[in-house]
Design an enzyme around this catalytic site. Sequence first.
Site, short mmCIF file in Angstrom:
data_model
loop_
_atom_site.label_atom_id
_atom_site.label_comp_id
_atom_site.label_asym_id
_atom_site.label_seq_id
_atom_site.Cartn_x
_atom_site.Cartn_y
_atom_site.Cartn_z
N LYS A 35 1.10 -1.21 0.13
CA LYS A 35 0.06 0.05 -0.15
C LYS A 35 0.77 1.15 -0.08
CE LYS A 35 -4.12 2.08 1.11
NZ LYS A 35 -5.52 1.65 0.61
N ASP A 44 -4.36 -0.62 6.19
CA ASP A 44 -4.97 -1.72 5.41
C ASP A 44 -3.88 -2.93 5.42
OD1 ASP A 44 -7.26 -0.51 4.55
OD2 ASP A 44 -6.18 0.65 3.21
#
Length: 221
Positions: A35, A44
């Site tokens: 990410k 996340d």
Amino acid sequence: MSIFVTGTGTDIGKTFFCSLMMAKYAEELGLKYLKPIQTGADSDRVKIMNLTGLNESYFLKNYYTFELPASPHLASEMENTTVDTDELSRHLFSIKDAKILVEGAGGVYVPLNRYYFTADLVEQAKIPLVLVASTELGTINHTLLSIDALRKRDIKVLGVYFIGPENPLRSDNIRTIIEAAEIGLLGTFLLPERKLSRKEFLDKVVKEFDPDRILPDLLFP
């Protein structure tokens, strides 16, 4: 080959798609997750790690992390930082031949700074893309606009993966988008109605994902 995962908007299901891919194929394919820009405290990367139970070695560190849960351009400005888009695009280009799921922030036109968008990053990095879309009302407009914007930049769109709850519009929404855009359907998945434990996710949900095992050949030939 690295794959960039973007969505037709925020909270569409990109992270859930990446969780499914990592849980089912990370060990088999040597797949890793990245990410590049994380905004907000709800990571996340950590979320996928906890849900899949995979070792930390499968998860690359975020390139940028900002506290404010907002678009990267604003989150970075609030910390008196500017996302170095040239450096970031060079980094993604340098890893494009590795098997990495690169999850973007939000949708195609999320700004990384005031004049540079996710679509610019993917175009410069020359990474093929998977578009995650909703199955609910409004998805036809959002998805077709996203596909059109990506194609105008000659970004290779490998197909659309649909995630969302069961609803009366679901089947026709998917059919309309696939036929109108003349694009590949990578699959569709019904969102669980409640938050799942790791055991429930691995024992039931992952087994229902990509039952014919088409994604490894389509995404990582």
